[in-house]
Scaffold this motif. Structure first.
Motif, PDB file in Angstrom:
ATOM      1  N   ARG A  32       0.827  -1.192   0.000  1.00  0.00           N
ATOM      2  CA  ARG A  32       0.000   0.000   0.000  1.00  0.00           C
ATOM      3  C   ARG A  32       0.862   1.241   0.000  1.00  0.00           C
ATOM      4  O   ARG A  32       2.010   1.220   0.387  1.00  0.00           O
ATOM      5  CB  ARG A  32      -0.919  -0.015   1.203  1.00  0.00           C
ATOM      6  N   GLY A  33       0.261   2.329  -0.404  1.00  0.00           N
ATOM      7  CA  GLY A  33       0.997   3.582  -0.475  1.00  0.00           C
ATOM      8  C   GLY A  33       0.848   4.375   0.809  1.00  0.00           C
ATOM      9  O   GLY A  33       0.142   3.974   1.726  1.00  0.00           O
ATOM     10  N   ARG A  86      -3.641  14.459   1.772  1.00  0.00           N
ATOM     11  CA  ARG A  86      -4.804  14.853   0.988  1.00  0.00           C
ATOM     12  C   ARG A  86      -5.503  13.633   0.406  1.00  0.00           C
ATOM     13  O   ARG A  86      -6.728  13.505   0.470  1.00  0.00           O
ATOM     14  CB  ARG A  86      -4.306  15.754  -0.129  1.00  0.00           C
ATOM     15  N   GLU A  87      -4.703  12.721  -0.132  1.00  0.00           N
ATOM     16  CA  GLU A  87      -5.264  11.516  -0.718  1.00  0.00           C
ATOM     17  C   GLU A  87      -5.852  10.629   0.374  1.00  0.00           C
ATOM     18  O   GLU A  87      -6.897  10.000   0.178  1.00  0.00           O
ATOM     19  CB  GLU A  87      -4.174  10.765  -1.487  1.00  0.00           C
ATOM     20  N   TRP A 103      -9.217  11.751   1.235  1.00  0.00           N
ATOM     21  CA  TRP A 103     -10.210  11.329   0.243  1.00  0.00           C
ATOM     22  C   TRP A 103     -10.769   9.960   0.588  1.00  0.00           C
ATOM     23  O   TRP A 103     -11.959   9.700   0.422  1.00  0.00           O
ATOM     24  CB  TRP A 103      -9.581  11.308  -1.144  1.00  0.00           C
ATOM     25  N   ILE A 104      -9.878   9.098   1.051  1.00  0.00           N
ATOM     26  CA  ILE A 104     -10.332   7.760   1.434  1.00  0.00           C
ATOM     27  C   ILE A 104     -11.335   7.865   2.569  1.00  0.00           C
ATOM     28  O   ILE A 104     -12.395   7.237   2.547  1.00  0.00           O
ATOM     29  CB  ILE A 104      -9.129   6.903   1.846  1.00  0.00           C
ATOM     30  N   GLU A 120     -13.156  10.349   3.272  1.00  0.00           N
ATOM     31  CA  GLU A 120     -14.396  10.975   2.818  1.00  0.00           C
ATOM     32  C   GLU A 120     -15.276   9.945   2.136  1.00  0.00           C
ATOM     33  O   GLU A 120     -16.503   9.955   2.280  1.00  0.00           O
ATOM     34  CB  GLU A 120     -14.091  12.123   1.863  1.00  0.00           C
ATOM     35  N   ARG A 121     -14.622   9.012   1.417  1.00  0.00           N
ATOM     36  CA  ARG A 121     -15.388   7.952   0.775  1.00  0.00           C
ATOM     37  C   ARG A 121     -16.063   7.080   1.832  1.00  0.00           C
ATOM     38  O   ARG A 121     -17.108   6.490   1.592  1.00  0.00           O
ATOM     39  CB  ARG A 121     -14.467   7.118  -0.107  1.00  0.00           C
ATOM     40  N   GLY A 175     -17.236   8.294   4.495  1.00  0.00           N
ATOM     41  CA  GLY A 175     -18.244   9.111   5.144  1.00  0.00           C
ATOM     42  C   GLY A 175     -17.834   9.636   6.506  1.00  0.00           C
ATOM     43  O   GLY A 175     -18.646  10.256   7.192  1.00  0.00           O
ATOM     44  N   ARG A 203     -15.902  15.199   5.929  1.00  0.00           N
ATOM     45  CA  ARG A 203     -16.616  15.916   4.891  1.00  0.00           C
ATOM     46  C   ARG A 203     -15.742  17.091   4.479  1.00  0.00           C
ATOM     47  O   ARG A 203     -15.109  17.712   5.335  1.00  0.00           O
ATOM     48  CB  ARG A 203     -17.920  16.437   5.485  1.00  0.00           C
ATOM     49  N   TRP A 210     -15.006  22.966  -0.905  1.00  0.00           N
ATOM     50  CA  TRP A 210     -14.071  23.748  -1.718  1.00  0.00           C
ATOM     51  C   TRP A 210     -13.409  24.860  -0.916  1.00  0.00           C
ATOM     52  O   TRP A 210     -14.073  25.779  -0.464  1.00  0.00           O
ATOM     53  CB  TRP A 210     -14.829  24.335  -2.900  1.00  0.00           C
ATOM     54  N   ARG A 223     -12.437  25.081   1.893  1.00  0.00           N
ATOM     55  CA  ARG A 223     -12.857  25.266   3.269  1.00  0.00           C
ATOM     56  C   ARG A 223     -12.414  24.090   4.138  1.00  0.00           C
ATOM     57  O   ARG A 223     -12.805  23.988   5.283  1.00  0.00           O
ATOM     58  CB  ARG A 223     -14.377  25.448   3.341  1.00  0.00           C
ATOM     59  N   ILE A 245     -17.309  14.475  10.646  1.00  0.00           N
ATOM     60  CA  ILE A 245     -18.763  14.640  10.651  1.00  0.00           C
ATOM     61  C   ILE A 245     -19.262  14.793  12.083  1.00  0.00           C
ATOM     62  O   ILE A 245     -18.594  14.373  13.021  1.00  0.00           O
ATOM     63  CB  ILE A 245     -19.463  13.428  10.011  1.00  0.00           C
ATOM     64  N   ASP A 297     -28.327  12.742  11.021  1.00  0.00           N
ATOM     65  CA  ASP A 297     -27.261  11.903  10.481  1.00  0.00           C
ATOM     66  C   ASP A 297     -27.480  10.447  10.880  1.00  0.00           C
ATOM     67  O   ASP A 297     -27.319   9.538  10.061  1.00  0.00           O
ATOM     68  CB  ASP A 297     -25.899  12.382  11.004  1.00  0.00           C
ATOM     69  N   GLN A 303     -18.821   5.184   9.901  1.00  0.00           N
ATOM     70  CA  GLN A 303     -19.812   6.011  10.578  1.00  0.00           C
ATOM     71  C   GLN A 303     -20.554   5.186  11.623  1.00  0.00           C
ATOM     72  O   GLN A 303     -20.766   5.627  12.755  1.00  0.00           O
ATOM     73  CB  GLN A 303     -20.792   6.603   9.571  1.00  0.00           C
ATOM     74  N   ARG A 337     -14.768   6.468  -7.057  1.00  0.00           N
ATOM     75  CA  ARG A 337     -15.840   6.440  -6.068  1.00  0.00           C
ATOM     76  C   ARG A 337     -17.171   6.102  -6.733  1.00  0.00           C
ATOM     77  O   ARG A 337     -18.064   5.543  -6.109  1.00  0.00           O
ATOM     78  CB  ARG A 337     -15.915   7.796  -5.355  1.00  0.00           C
ATOM     79  N   TRP A 395      -2.323  -0.205  -7.118  1.00  0.00           N
ATOM     80  CA  TRP A 395      -1.012   0.354  -6.753  1.00  0.00           C
ATOM     81  C   TRP A 395      -0.007   0.238  -7.886  1.00  0.00           C
ATOM     82  O   TRP A 395       0.360  -0.871  -8.292  1.00  0.00           O
ATOM     83  CB  TRP A 395      -0.505  -0.361  -5.513  1.00  0.00           C
ATOM     84  N   ARG A 444     -26.917  10.097   2.625  1.00  0.00           N
ATOM     85  CA  ARG A 444     -26.154   8.847   2.536  1.00  0.00           C
ATOM     86  C   ARG A 444     -26.712   7.939   1.462  1.00  0.00           C
ATOM     87  O   ARG A 444     -25.968   7.247   0.770  1.00  0.00           O
ATOM     88  CB  ARG A 444     -26.177   8.115   3.875  1.00  0.00           C
TER      89      ARG A 444
END
Lengths: 229, 229
Positions: free
Chosen positions: A18-19, A60-61, A64-65, A67-68, A70, A73, A76, A78, A83, A89, A170, B68, B76, B159
């Motif tokens: 993995r990276g 950053r990447e 993203w994981i 965020e996927r 959930g 959050r 742009w 911000r 969450i 929710d 979540q 996504r 990878w 969701r």
DNA sequence: CATGACGCTAATGTTGACATTCGGACAATC
DNA sequence: GATTGTCCGAATGTCAACATTAGCGTCATG
């Protein structure tokens, strides 16, 4: 078949190197579930990059994981934040989870091998052992999640597993909160409910399995809502 | 309530300025759905960056968005490529979609406003008009997807909408393939099936709505499998 | 001839520097 | 006194260069 010198074959489907992004995601997720970042709290890229010793790009990447999943959050320019846990929710997550668990249970009932079913029994036994000793909420919740992971694995549908992953963390966070608020109610029910589910996956008719899986989620839902402010 | 001087409040939820990553994702998705990149085909970051006139970082982030959505898959150090359309993939996607559509329909039946319902009727009418003229498969499929988008919007569960987004593009791709293979069967059923769904969302009992929504997906599933090699 | 090691190349993974944007503090204005 | 305009700092968005890896052809070797 070729003779082996090594005692055990790799058996892993590629060691899946993995990276740094995945590693970062793991560490940050851990921190969130450990409560080191409060719900709604900010996750600043520069801070995290410094703390984890990697570049901002990798963090950053990693975000993203998450965020996927959930768990966080972002908007742009911000930034990214954890969450919060509003009743709304909770309603959303558990509604989706009920639908997914229903499908997972129906499918697993037909596709599960004996190995899968044994795994479920083992996890139920582990829960019972945890309760018999000096139960730690976090460990119990981890077993709970692991049980459902196993059901999804048995269902063998990558898209379904992916959808579960999008709510899994979540649910984990919510259940952790639930245990922190009122442990007794949860402790009293976990083992029995999961034992029933495991039994039905062995030998239950389709409708009963479906209804029980849904009801299992709704029970968790009600339990959390009752304790929440 | 306070008296108003202005005829209508802004009501816009922020103009939602987007970054280059979103734009890139949109352009690439467009290219894939247009068939410019075949299923299984590679998506090289440098190529795309040059073609879109943005940096590799932005393309990379755009590809994450598409991943996504399940439209592409990456591993990878082995790059990103478009998913293929095996019968197994189709089975997975439509199984998950059936579960999600079931929940969306059940929920929308209770939460949909008159505006939402009118939108559904309008889309059905648009489908009928498309068929009456010289029907283009791609436009018909777009209306089909838009109809279901509207149902998810009416259900008002972020969701759930997110989970739908994770299969939406795949469904779009599959339906496009279906139309390319055998148009007649699809054309004969689309309007009636969606009209029935819209009517049930207005005034159907819970179980009927649930079963019809599932059956609608299964119908699409069978239609595609029948034409697939 | 089959097999394994070696090295090359083309792609991705990672990084640090630069550009852009947001939100709040402060002041000017009606 | 509330609103609007402007500035400023801090954070994210974007970029191009550097490091690493997987795939593959080549070659020596049994």
């Amino acid at each position: 078949m070729r003779s082996r010198v090594q005692p055990d074959p790799p058996a892993f489907g590629r060691a899946s190197r993995r990276g740094l992004a995945d590693e970062s995601a793991d560490r940050i997720r851990e921190a969130i579930l450990a409560g080191e970042v409060p719900p709604g709290g900010p996750l600043r890229e520069v801070e995290l990059a410094a703390a984890l010793g990697v570049s901002r790009g990798s963090v950053r990447e990693g975000l993203w994981i998450l965020e996927r999943e959930g768990l966080v959050r972002s908007a742009w320019h911000r930034g990214t934040s954890v969450i919060d846990i509003t009743p709304e929710d909770v309603r959303e997550v558990y509604a989706v989870r009920a639908a997914l668990d229903r499908l997972a249970a129906i499918t697993a009932r037909e596709t599960a091998t004996e190995n899968h079913l044994a795994e479920l029994d083992a996890l139920v036994a582990a829960m019972a052992a945890e309760i018999a000793g000096t139960p730690a909420g976090a460990r119990l919740v981890a077993l709970d999640i692991a049980f459902h992971d196993a059901v999804y694995t048995a269902a063998a549908n990558r898209r379904l597993t992916e959808a579960w992953r999008a709510v899994r963390s979540q649910v984990h966070l919510f259940q952790l909160r639930r245990v922190a608020l009122g442990f007794a109610h949860y402790r009293a029910r976990v083992v029995d409910e999961h034992r029933e589910l495991a039994a039905l996956l062995r030998s239950g008719d389709r409708d009963t399995v479906a209804r029980t899986a849904e009801e299992h989620v709704n029970s968790a839902h009600r339990g959390l809502l009752a304790d929440l402010p």
